[in-house]
Design an enzyme around this catalytic site. Sequence first.
Site, PDB file in Angstrom:
ATOM      1  N   VAL A   1      -7.778  -4.820 -12.502  1.00 39.35           N
ATOM      2  CA  VAL A   1      -8.903  -4.467 -13.360  1.00 39.35           C
ATOM      3  C   VAL A   1      -8.904  -2.947 -13.508  1.00 39.35           C
ATOM      4  O   VAL A   1      -8.773  -2.215 -12.514  1.00 39.35           O
ATOM      5  CB  VAL A   1     -10.254  -4.944 -12.767  1.00 39.35           C
ATOM      6  CG1 VAL A   1     -11.420  -4.505 -13.645  1.00 39.35           C
ATOM      7  CG2 VAL A   1     -10.256  -6.457 -12.581  1.00 39.35           C
TER       8      VAL A   1
ATOM      9  N   ARG B   1     -16.264  -4.063 -10.814  1.00 39.79           N
ATOM     10  CA  ARG B   1     -17.597  -4.474 -10.355  1.00 39.79           C
ATOM     11  C   ARG B   1     -18.427  -5.102 -11.467  1.00 39.79           C
ATOM     12  O   ARG B   1     -19.651  -5.106 -11.412  1.00 39.79           O
ATOM     13  CB  ARG B   1     -18.368  -3.310  -9.714  1.00 39.79           C
ATOM     14  CG  ARG B   1     -17.616  -2.457  -8.730  1.00 39.79           C
ATOM     15  CD  ARG B   1     -17.341  -2.999  -7.381  1.00 39.79           C
ATOM     16  NE  ARG B   1     -18.493  -3.485  -6.668  1.00 39.79           N
ATOM     17  CZ  ARG B   1     -18.404  -4.351  -5.670  1.00 39.79           C
ATOM     18  NH1 ARG B   1     -17.256  -4.809  -5.291  1.00 39.79           N
ATOM     19  NH2 ARG B   1     -19.471  -4.758  -5.046  1.00 39.79           N
TER      20      ARG B   1
ATOM     21  N   GLY C   1     -12.508  -9.361 -12.753  1.00 37.56           N
ATOM     22  CA  GLY C   1     -11.489  -9.931 -11.871  1.00 37.56           C
ATOM     23  C   GLY C   1     -11.711 -11.426 -11.682  1.00 37.56           C
ATOM     24  O   GLY C   1     -10.757 -12.211 -11.698  1.00 37.56           O
TER      25      GLY C   1
ATOM     26  N   GLU D   1      -0.474 -12.528  -1.851  1.00 33.34           N
ATOM     27  CA  GLU D   1      -0.540 -11.546  -0.775  1.00 33.34           C
ATOM     28  C   GLU D   1      -1.586 -10.514  -1.167  1.00 33.34           C
ATOM     29  O   GLU D   1      -1.682 -10.144  -2.337  1.00 33.34           O
ATOM     30  CB  GLU D   1       0.809 -10.839  -0.558  1.00 33.34           C
ATOM     31  CG  GLU D   1       1.852 -11.696   0.107  1.00 33.34           C
ATOM     32  CD  GLU D   1       2.732 -12.436  -0.894  1.00 33.34           C
ATOM     33  OE1 GLU D   1       2.602 -12.194  -2.111  1.00 33.34           O
ATOM     34  OE2 GLU D   1       3.543 -13.268  -0.462  1.00 33.34           O
TER      35      GLU D   1
ATOM     36  N   ASN E   1      -7.752  -3.989   1.488  1.00 32.40           N
ATOM     37  CA  ASN E   1      -8.347  -4.129   0.165  1.00 32.40           C
ATOM     38  C   ASN E   1      -9.527  -5.102   0.233  1.00 32.40           C
ATOM     39  O   ASN E   1      -9.430  -6.267  -0.133  1.00 32.40           O
ATOM     40  CB  ASN E   1      -7.292  -4.604  -0.846  1.00 32.40           C
ATOM     41  CG  ASN E   1      -7.789  -4.537  -2.270  1.00 32.40           C
ATOM     42  OD1 ASN E   1      -8.989  -4.474  -2.524  1.00 32.40           O
ATOM     43  ND2 ASN E   1      -6.862  -4.568  -3.209  1.00 32.40           N
TER      44      ASN E   1
ATOM     45  N   TYR F   1     -11.031 -13.084  -3.559  1.00 34.25           N
ATOM     46  CA  TYR F   1     -10.253 -14.277  -3.237  1.00 34.25           C
ATOM     47  C   TYR F   1     -11.043 -15.230  -2.346  1.00 34.25           C
ATOM     48  O   TYR F   1     -10.956 -16.447  -2.508  1.00 34.25           O
ATOM     49  CB  TYR F   1      -8.916 -13.900  -2.604  1.00 34.25           C
ATOM     50  CG  TYR F   1      -8.086 -12.988  -3.481  1.00 34.25           C
ATOM     51  CD1 TYR F   1      -8.040 -13.153  -4.866  1.00 34.25           C
ATOM     52  CD2 TYR F   1      -7.366 -11.932  -2.938  1.00 34.25           C
ATOM     53  CE1 TYR F   1      -7.298 -12.308  -5.669  1.00 34.25           C
ATOM     54  CE2 TYR F   1      -6.613 -11.093  -3.742  1.00 34.25           C
ATOM     55  CZ  TYR F   1      -6.586 -11.286  -5.103  1.00 34.25           C
ATOM     56  OH  TYR F   1      -5.848 -10.453  -5.907  1.00 34.25           O
TER      57      TYR F   1
END
Length: 147
Positions: A73, A79, A83, A105, A110, A117
């Site tokens: 992004v 934000r 994403g 991965e 991060n 995820y």
Amino acid sequence: MVTGPAPLSLSDLAACLQLDQQALGGLWTESQWRTELQEASRPGVGLWQGEALVAMACGWLILDELHITVVAVDPQWRRLGLGQQVLAALLAEARGRAASRATLEVATGNGAARGLYARFGFRDAGIRRGYYRSGEDALIQWLDLRT
């Protein structure tokens, strides 16, 4: 106004290279992007603000597994849920192509990506030590797409 998600194609090469540079510091070469955008087994989706690609997600379908290769992004557009939109679209495309699992991965440091995820249900399955150019470790994550 952001439009999409729309499939990415070779005609989007310059936009993908630009977003890759802005969001990921130039993760892939032009040749790597050409391969990503040309092969039918490598679905990709993007969100656009006018002529600018502001978010993208790409993967590689191998048998019934989607290997997510990139989610990016534009830093100015983070934000805002972009994403989530491109990742959801990529996972939907994979399900439509009979994928039953997805893997990726993610850098251990991060937190934003790991949070994204986790919201989709990805779970840690292992670690790749020194995976990134920086020497940072990567978490291997998996998601069951059948649920």
